[in-house]
Design a protein around this motif. Sequence first.
Motif, PDB file in Angstrom:
ATOM      1  N   ASP A 122      -1.341   7.850  14.131  1.00 23.99           N
ATOM      2  CA  ASP A 122      -1.864   6.766  13.309  1.00 23.99           C
ATOM      3  C   ASP A 122      -2.598   7.365  12.115  1.00 23.99           C
ATOM      4  N   VAL A 123      -2.200   6.937  10.909  1.00 24.41           N
ATOM      5  CA  VAL A 123      -2.790   7.461   9.677  1.00 24.41           C
ATOM      6  C   VAL A 123      -3.218   6.281   8.808  1.00 24.41           C
ATOM      7  N   PHE A 124      -4.485   6.279   8.426  1.00 21.56           N
ATOM      8  CA  PHE A 124      -5.010   5.255   7.528  1.00 21.56           C
ATOM      9  C   PHE A 124      -4.978   5.830   6.118  1.00 21.56           C
ATOM     10  N   HIS A 125      -3.903   5.535   5.397  1.00 19.67           N
ATOM     11  CA  HIS A 125      -3.665   6.127   4.072  1.00 19.67           C
ATOM     12  C   HIS A 125      -2.931   5.099   3.215  1.00 19.67           C
ATOM     13  N   PRO A 126      -3.249   5.020   1.913  1.00 18.06           N
ATOM     14  CA  PRO A 126      -2.599   4.032   1.045  1.00 18.06           C
ATOM     15  C   PRO A 126      -1.075   4.141   0.959  1.00 18.06           C
ATOM     16  N   LEU A 127      -0.514   5.319   1.184  1.00 15.25           N
ATOM     17  CA  LEU A 127       0.936   5.494   1.054  1.00 15.25           C
ATOM     18  C   LEU A 127       1.676   5.447   2.387  1.00 15.25           C
ATOM     19  N   VAL A 128       0.959   5.140   3.471  1.00 16.57           N
ATOM     20  CA  VAL A 128       1.579   5.097   4.795  1.00 16.57           C
ATOM     21  C   VAL A 128       1.476   3.678   5.349  1.00 16.57           C
ATOM     22  N   GLU A 129       2.631   3.100   5.688  1.00 17.71           N
ATOM     23  CA  GLU A 129       2.656   1.755   6.282  1.00 17.71           C
ATOM     24  C   GLU A 129       2.004   1.799   7.658  1.00 17.71           C
ATOM     25  N   GLU A 172      -1.592   1.922  -7.925  1.00 20.81           N
ATOM     26  CA  GLU A 172      -1.652   0.722  -7.080  1.00 20.81           C
ATOM     27  C   GLU A 172      -0.266   0.151  -6.787  1.00 20.81           C
ATOM     28  N   LEU A 173       0.678   0.338  -7.678  1.00 20.70           N
ATOM     29  CA  LEU A 173       2.039  -0.166  -7.462  1.00 20.70           C
ATOM     30  C   LEU A 173       2.748   0.565  -6.313  1.00 20.70           C
ATOM     31  N   ASP A 174       2.312   1.771  -6.000  1.00 20.66           N
ATOM     32  CA  ASP A 174       2.932   2.568  -4.937  1.00 20.66           C
ATOM     33  C   ASP A 174       2.301   2.346  -3.565  1.00 20.66           C
ATOM     34  N   VAL A 175       1.198   1.635  -3.530  1.00 18.82           N
ATOM     35  CA  VAL A 175       0.441   1.445  -2.297  1.00 18.82           C
ATOM     36  C   VAL A 175       1.207   0.541  -1.330  1.00 18.82           C
ATOM     37  N   VAL A 176       1.320   1.003  -0.077  1.00 22.86           N
ATOM     38  CA  VAL A 176       1.945   0.179   0.972  1.00 22.86           C
ATOM     39  C   VAL A 176       0.906  -0.261   2.010  1.00 22.86           C
ATOM     40  N   ASN A 177      -0.288   0.313   1.949  1.00 26.58           N
ATOM     41  CA  ASN A 177      -1.388  -0.075   2.830  1.00 26.58           C
ATOM     42  C   ASN A 177      -2.566  -0.443   1.935  1.00 26.58           C
ATOM     43  N   LYS A 178      -2.650  -1.734   1.566  1.00 29.55           N
ATOM     44  CA  LYS A 178      -3.682  -2.216   0.636  1.00 29.55           C
ATOM     45  C   LYS A 178      -5.081  -2.005   1.179  1.00 29.55           C
ATOM     46  N   GLU A 179      -5.250  -2.133   2.487  1.00 30.75           N
ATOM     47  CA  GLU A 179      -6.569  -1.968   3.103  1.00 30.75           C
ATOM     48  C   GLU A 179      -7.108  -0.536   2.891  1.00 30.75           C
ATOM     49  N   ALA A 180      -6.241   0.445   2.978  1.00 33.02           N
ATOM     50  CA  ALA A 180      -6.653   1.839   2.793  1.00 33.02           C
ATOM     51  C   ALA A 180      -6.903   2.158   1.332  1.00 33.02           C
TER      52      ALA A 180
END
Length: 182
Positions: A122-129, A172-180
């Motif tokens: 489990d990874v909390f990262h903006p580029l990881v779903e 921001e356009l590349d982000v798939v995890n908005k929360e991160a």
Amino acid sequence: MSLSILSGLVGSPSAEQGPGKGKSSVSKSSERSTLAIQPSSIAETSPNPVTHAAISTEYSSLRYSKHCPSGMYITPTADNIFVWDAVLFIHKGYYAGSVLKFTMSFPDKYPDKPPTVRFLTDVFHPLVETQTGLLNLMARFRPWRPKEHRLHDILHFVKAMFKGQALERINELDVVNKEAFK
């Protein structure tokens, strides 16, 4: 990494034509009937030879200095060269102390199509779903250029994306995890 793993995956045409192996003890008529019965199963299980060669070459190139990032270990799975297991040890930054397991899966059209990277940890990262663990490679490799982009580029991107500077520069356009991304 040992090349013995690679040698078991890539057959050598000259090795298969050793003494007694060039001749078949099966008659031509039985060979034809065997091939007539199983052509679809052969096509379904045989990987694209160009893809197989490209993946084998990419794996072999990881032994060169600076191709495989420090703190990262990667190997093809025992039963499928199209799927690789990897682990990344992070020593600095926000993710320091993390041990991240991931897989790389290569499509049959590789290198024309990019591989996928899926984190098993489990990874909390903006580029990881969050649901699938899939990494958005298009944040760095848009568009995918098969003659320019290589496996070691992807591995270096995977490592760099956990560094502070990279986190601050995510579009921001590349982000798939908005929360991160907040």
